[in-house]
Design a protein around this motif. Structure first.
Motif, short mmCIF file in Angstrom:
data_model
loop_
_atom_site.label_atom_id
_atom_site.label_comp_id
_atom_site.label_asym_id
_atom_site.label_seq_id
_atom_site.Cartn_x
_atom_site.Cartn_y
_atom_site.Cartn_z
N LEU A 1 -3.82 1.07 9.63
CA LEU A 1 -2.63 0.59 8.94
C LEU A 1 -1.46 1.52 9.14
O LEU A 1 -1.61 2.65 9.61
N CYS A 2 -0.28 1.02 8.81
CA CYS A 2 0.96 1.80 8.84
C CYS A 2 1.47 1.92 7.41
O CYS A 2 1.33 0.99 6.62
N TRP A 3 2.07 3.05 7.11
CA TRP A 3 2.85 3.19 5.88
C TRP A 3 4.30 3.14 6.36
O TRP A 3 4.73 3.99 7.13
N ILE A 4 5.04 2.12 5.93
CA ILE A 4 6.38 1.84 6.45
C ILE A 4 7.42 2.08 5.36
O ILE A 4 7.23 1.68 4.22
N ALA A 5 8.53 2.69 5.76
CA ALA A 5 9.63 2.93 4.81
C ALA A 5 10.92 2.34 5.36
O ALA A 5 11.24 2.51 6.53
N ASN A 6 11.62 1.64 4.51
CA ASN A 6 12.97 1.16 4.82
C ASN A 6 13.94 1.94 3.95
O ASN A 6 13.71 2.10 2.77
N GLY A 7 15.03 2.40 4.54
CA GLY A 7 16.01 3.13 3.76
C GLY A 7 15.81 4.63 3.87
O GLY A 7 15.04 5.12 4.69
N HIS A 8 16.52 5.37 3.05
CA HIS A 8 16.43 6.82 3.05
C HIS A 8 15.01 7.24 2.72
O HIS A 8 14.44 6.81 1.71
N LEU A 9 14.43 8.09 3.53
CA LEU A 9 13.01 8.41 3.41
C LEU A 9 12.63 9.09 2.10
O LEU A 9 11.49 9.01 1.67
N LEU A 10 13.55 9.75 1.45
CA LEU A 10 13.26 10.40 0.18
C LEU A 10 13.66 9.54 -1.01
O LEU A 10 13.65 9.99 -2.14
N ASN A 11 14.05 8.31 -0.75
CA ASN A 11 14.46 7.44 -1.84
C ASN A 11 13.99 6.02 -1.61
O ASN A 11 14.75 5.07 -1.71
N THR A 12 12.73 5.90 -1.27
CA THR A 12 12.14 4.59 -1.08
C THR A 12 10.64 4.73 -1.33
O THR A 12 10.15 5.82 -1.55
N ILE A 13 9.96 3.63 -1.31
CA ILE A 13 8.50 3.66 -1.44
C ILE A 13 7.93 3.14 -0.13
O ILE A 13 8.30 2.07 0.34
N TYR A 14 7.05 3.91 0.46
CA TYR A 14 6.36 3.46 1.67
C TYR A 14 5.37 2.38 1.27
O TYR A 14 4.71 2.48 0.25
N PHE A 15 5.28 1.34 2.07
CA PHE A 15 4.32 0.27 1.76
C PHE A 15 3.29 0.19 2.88
O PHE A 15 3.59 0.42 4.04
N PRO A 16 2.04 -0.10 2.50
CA PRO A 16 0.98 -0.19 3.50
C PRO A 16 0.97 -1.56 4.18
O PRO A 16 1.19 -2.58 3.53
N THR B 1 4.06 5.96 9.14
CA THR B 1 2.92 6.81 9.46
C THR B 1 1.75 5.89 9.75
O THR B 1 1.48 4.96 8.99
N HIS B 2 1.08 6.12 10.86
CA HIS B 2 -0.11 5.34 11.21
C HIS B 2 -1.36 6.03 10.68
O HIS B 2 -1.48 7.24 10.75
N VAL B 3 -2.27 5.24 10.15
CA VAL B 3 -3.59 5.72 9.75
C VAL B 3 -4.58 4.95 10.62
O VAL B 3 -4.75 3.74 10.45
N ILE B 4 -5.18 5.65 11.56
CA ILE B 4 -6.07 5.00 12.52
C ILE B 4 -7.51 5.15 12.02
O ILE B 4 -7.99 6.25 11.78
N ARG B 5 -8.16 4.01 11.86
CA ARG B 5 -9.54 3.98 11.38
C ARG B 5 -10.50 4.07 12.57
O ARG B 5 -10.21 3.53 13.64
N LYS B 6 -11.65 4.70 12.37
CA LYS B 6 -12.63 4.84 13.45
C LYS B 6 -13.26 3.51 13.82
O LYS B 6 -13.45 3.22 14.99
#
Length: 131
Positions: free
Chosen positions: A22-37, A9-14
């Motif tokens: 920034l991006c929140w990035i997930a590796n692996g199954h989306l419901l069984n991981t932690i997104y990292f900024p 998920t992208h968070v676009i700053r003004k």
């Protein structure tokens, strides 16, 4: 070994979009991981994220827990800390950027992003040790 980024998920700053967004990035199954900024303007990423280790940790957790919510609390804490961090340093980063100290601003953001990534790795490893 095959690995892919499973979601982001992208968070676009003004202001200073190219550095503060920034991006929140997930590796692996989306419901069984932690997104990292990870801030978009920062070069490079931690080896464990791009080398497949993060994906493997997520896969082990998925095999054990399925798509449960066992990491949800950790994700909420990480997101809250990221918001707090950005709120605290936003003035400092903006001042650095206004004074054209772009590399210093990126270094500050990169160090914090690396800290979050390392913390996420440790959370996943801790969850695996409790298996």
């Amino acid at each position: 070994f095959w690995m892919t980024v499973s979601g982001f998920t992208h968070v676009i700053r003004k202001e200073y979009t190219d550095i503060l967004s920034l991006c929140w990035i997930a590796n692996g199954h989306l419901l069984n991981t932690i997104y990292f900024p990870w801030h978009i303007g920062i070069k490079g990423m931690p080896d464990f994220l791009i080398g497949g280790e993060d994906y493997q940790l997520s896969d082990i957790l998925y095999q054990k827990y399925g798509s449960g919510k066992h990491l949800e609390k950790n994700q909420q804490e990480i997101e809250a800390e990221e918001r707090e961090f950005l709120s605290e340093i936003e003035k400092e980063v903006k001042l650095l950027l206004e004074n054209r100290r772009i590399e210093k601003a990126k270094e500050l953001l990169r160090n914090k992003d690396m800290e979050f990534a390392d913390r996420i790795r440790k959370i996943k490893e801790s969850q695996i040790r409790t298996l």
